[in-house]
Write an enzyme that holds these catalytic residues in place. Structure first.
Site, PDB file in Angstrom:
ATOM      1  N   ASP A 170       0.829  -1.209   0.000  1.00 18.89           N
ATOM      2  CA  ASP A 170       0.000   0.000   0.000  1.00 18.89           C
ATOM      3  C   ASP A 170       0.865   1.261   0.000  1.00 18.89           C
ATOM      4  O   ASP A 170       2.049   1.222   0.356  1.00 18.89           O
ATOM      5  CB  ASP A 170      -0.946   0.017   1.208  1.00 18.89           C
ATOM      6  CG  ASP A 170      -0.200   0.020   2.547  1.00 18.89           C
ATOM      7  OD1 ASP A 170       0.746  -0.782   2.704  1.00 18.89           O
ATOM      8  OD2 ASP A 170      -0.543   0.835   3.425  1.00 18.89           O
ATOM      9  N   ASP A 203       8.706   4.234  -0.832  1.00 17.09           N
ATOM     10  CA  ASP A 203       7.910   3.738   0.309  1.00 17.09           C
ATOM     11  C   ASP A 203       6.635   3.089  -0.209  1.00 17.09           C
ATOM     12  O   ASP A 203       5.616   3.732  -0.304  1.00 17.09           O
ATOM     13  CB  ASP A 203       7.623   4.914   1.249  1.00 17.09           C
ATOM     14  CG  ASP A 203       6.941   4.493   2.524  1.00 17.09           C
ATOM     15  OD1 ASP A 203       6.815   3.288   2.778  1.00 17.09           O
ATOM     16  OD2 ASP A 203       6.508   5.390   3.272  1.00 17.09           O
ATOM     17  N   GLU A 237       0.196  -1.032   5.765  1.00 18.48           N
ATOM     18  CA  GLU A 237       1.220  -0.546   6.698  1.00 18.48           C
ATOM     19  C   GLU A 237       1.031   0.934   6.983  1.00 18.48           C
ATOM     20  O   GLU A 237       1.312   1.408   8.073  1.00 18.48           O
ATOM     21  CB  GLU A 237       2.617  -0.801   6.106  1.00 18.48           C
ATOM     22  CG  GLU A 237       3.757  -0.678   7.102  1.00 18.48           C
ATOM     23  CD  GLU A 237       4.303   0.728   7.259  1.00 18.48           C
ATOM     24  OE1 GLU A 237       5.030   0.973   8.228  1.00 18.48           O
ATOM     25  OE2 GLU A 237       3.990   1.595   6.420  1.00 18.48           O
ATOM     26  N   ASP A 266      13.230  -5.090   7.259  1.00 21.21           N
ATOM     27  CA  ASP A 266      12.084  -4.291   6.819  1.00 21.21           C
ATOM     28  C   ASP A 266      12.608  -2.937   6.354  1.00 21.21           C
ATOM     29  O   ASP A 266      13.770  -2.589   6.582  1.00 21.21           O
ATOM     30  CB  ASP A 266      11.081  -4.132   7.966  1.00 21.21           C
ATOM     31  CG  ASP A 266       9.705  -3.669   7.484  1.00 21.21           C
ATOM     32  OD1 ASP A 266       9.496  -3.526   6.260  1.00 21.21           O
ATOM     33  OD2 ASP A 266       8.834  -3.445   8.347  1.00 21.21           O
TER      34      ASP A 266
HETATM   35 ZN   LIG Z   1       6.527   2.363   4.392  1.00 26.98          ZN
END
Ligand SMILES: [Zn+2]
Ligand SMILES: *[C@@H]1O[C@H](CO)[C@@H](O)[C@H](O)[C@H]1NC(C)=O
Length: 570
Positions: A170, A203, A237, A266
């Site tokens: 997302d 991101d 997230e 991550d």
């Molecule tokens: Zn992120």
């Protein structure tokens, strides 16, 4: 990562502070030296373990770690250098950016709210890009859109714990009115020959493509893992993580149990960055905690011609003033990964670029000298939120009409918890500020763990909305961190012409999906293997982008990490 924007801006401030603040630091240290001379004469700075050239075991760097399987390594390296591969992986990223998989704060449950359906497109797209991967992994779905790809190793997970890499599908929504501010439309995935533009470029779709690409490269090379490799892709997230992040964690916990994972990678708000004239690979080994506090003040209303001396708006204001007048203290403690970062700077950065006022304090901070810990936080005031619990009154509501006495007034305060504190400690502090005010006005008080009584008319109620403890600090003296460090040394380059890349622990002020994974392993590392300053500072805002030359090398990093963690399986 979520909630990043403010931290990013802070970070830019930090950088400029480091660039331009040296003079101020120089002056400050001159004063410190003057005033502290008598006290500190037994411990002259030149003999300090934090002086360059001193004997110490601080911020020790591991050597480059190369995979044992040279053939596989060679295959991956050659592939990553090839022009054909560059074109392919850039196309794959552009394509996934073109799917606007935005997550919204008001999304209903998966299966009920149709806006989730776009994630079916994301899944189809990934499958189309990576048919070989999907032929070789077991695919599981957690709550429909959470994707878990398991590449089974030849050694059972009970003997070689799997490595887990996370990414999220997302992205933060782009508001309609902001589209015009983008140099290239946010969902075009435009590549201009140098930069890939679009929402999600950093991101976190760049990271997602990089980790799955690393699997593809390894499979194509003929490599067969001993240690199981798991990739997991969340779908929410940027909002809560409850729809995919938590179900993925539940699934893996069911499968592998407590401490059943070797290491988790991550996304990080940290990557490669230059500070103190030194290149660092900043590995976030902890995250600050989080708490939204609601405060409601209620009383009886009435006509404004006959008002009480203090109504709910005034009383709520008193509470806000009390909160802001009693901020949480700043302290640099050895528990904070940022202390490790300062140590790394002190022993590895060029002597003239590292602030002397900081260097002088490190020994006493390490010895838990409380006054020095507070003084150092003051010296580092421009980066204070790494060293303290922040609080920000973000919302205030009260009153409906000028000639009516308001019956309720409420506020919401957002807090980011320092690594040393806890939700309980912060709650106790807030209650201790509000209780005397309630008493003064003869009002009932309900704190965080008692219900806001409906019977009571005049009352102050305090409650927690979203809460997350500070993340446990991942160990940096353990094998997984050493393997990660050795991989960084092997694959990534420093930003300066002739400095070594120093691997350092760091603290992430924002939160990632890893918050659901604490039980699965102690070894959680948030790190993006690119130049942070150049690539990451546009996340969550207009003109998000990633530099192609750095992006195309990310899979080499992840593939090497997989190989290196595989080599230590007996
Ligand atoms: Zn992120
Ligand atoms: C606090 O006040 C807000 C706004 O008036 C209201 O929506 C909320 O339900 C109240 N919460 C409690 C616990 O009283």
């Amino acid at each position: 990562m979520s909630e990043q924007f403010n931290q990013r801006r802070d970070k830019r401030k930090i950088s400029s502070w480091f660039l331009y603040g040296t003079l101020a630091i120089g002056l400050a240290s001159a004063f410190t030296a003057l005033f502290n001379n008598t006290v500190r004469s037994s411990n002259p700075p030149e003999l300090d373990i934090y002086s360059p050239g001193a004997e110490h075991g601080i911020c020790q760097q591991v050597p480059k770690l190369s995979p044992r399987n040279k053939q596989v390594e060679q295959y991956v390296r050659e592939k990553v250098e090839s022009v054909e591969y560059h074109g392919e992986i850039i196309n794959k990223l552009s394509g996934i950016i073109r799917i606007p998989s935005e997550s919204y704060d008001d999304l209903g449950p998966i299966g009920e709210d149709d806006r989730w359906n776009i994630f079916f497109q994301v899944e189809d797209y990934i499958k189309t890009c990576y048919p070989t991967v999907f032929d070789n992994v077991k695919l599981d779905h957690a709550n429909t859109h959470g994707l878990i790809l398991t590449w089974e190793g030849s050694v059972p997970p009970s003997e070689a714990k799997p490595i887990l890499m996370l990414a999220h599908q997302d992205v933060v929504p782009v508001l309609e009115e902001n589209v015009k501010d983008w140099t290239h439309p946010p969902y075009d995935g435009h590549y201009d020959g140098e930069i890939i533009w679009g929402r999600g470029a950093t991101d976190d779709k760049g990271y997602l493509i990089s980790i799955i690409e690393s699997l593809d490269l390894l499979i194509q090379s003929g490599f067969k893992p001993k240690r199981t490799v798991i990739l997991a892709f969340g779908c929410d997230e940027e909002i809560s993580g409850e729809n995919c992040g938590r179900p993925i964690s539940d699934f893996l916990h069911e499968e592998y149990g407590d401490d059943g994972i070797y290491l988790i990678m991550d996304e990080g708000s940290t990557g490669i960055q230059r500070e103190f004239g030194q290149s660092f690979a900043m590995v976030s080994v902890a995250e600050k905690g989080y708490l939204d506090v609601g405060i409601n003040v209620s009383s009886t209303g009435g006509h404004a011609s006959n008002p009480p001396d203090h109504n709910v708006i005034g009383i709520l204001s008193e509470i806000v003033v009390a909160i802001e007048s009693n901020p949480f203290p700043g302290k640099v403690t050895p528990k904070n990964p940022m202390f490790r970062f300062l140590e790394c700077g002190a022993v590895h950065a060029p002597q003239s670029s590292f602030p002397q006022a900081v260097r002088q304090k490190l020994s006493l901070v390490a010895e838990e000298d409380s006054a020095s810990q507070e003084q150092l936080a003051q010296t580092l005031n421009d980066m204070r939120y790494f060293f303290k619990t922040s609080q920000s009154v973000g919302k205030i509501n009260g009153g409906v009409k000028i000639n009516a006495i308001p019956e309720t007034a409420s506020t919401m305060v957002n807090l980011r918890l320092a690594v040393e504190t806890s939700i309980a400690e912060v709650e106790a502090h807030y209650e201790s500020l509000a209780i005397p005010i309630a008493r003064k006005h003869g009002m009932a008080f309900a704190g965080f763990h008692s219900p806001c009584s409906t019977a009571e008319k005049r009352k102050i109620c305090m409650f927690g909305v979203d809460a997350l403890e500070p993340a446990p600090v991942s160990p940096v003296d353990a094998e997984p961190y050493r393997i990660l460090s050795g991989t960084v040394k092997n694959v990534l380059k420093s930003l300066g012409p002739d400095d070594d890349l120093i691997v350092t622990p760091y603290l992430m002020p924002a939160n990632t999906d890893t918050k659901f994974f604490w039980a699965l392993t102690k070894n959680i590392y948030r790190f993006t293997p690119v130049n942070l300053v150049e690539n990451l500072n546009r996340a969550h805002t207009t003109d998000e982008f990633i530099r192609a030359d750095e992006f195309v090398r990310e899979p080499l990093f992840f593939a090497t990490l997989i190989l290196n963690t595989d080599d230590i399986v007996g």
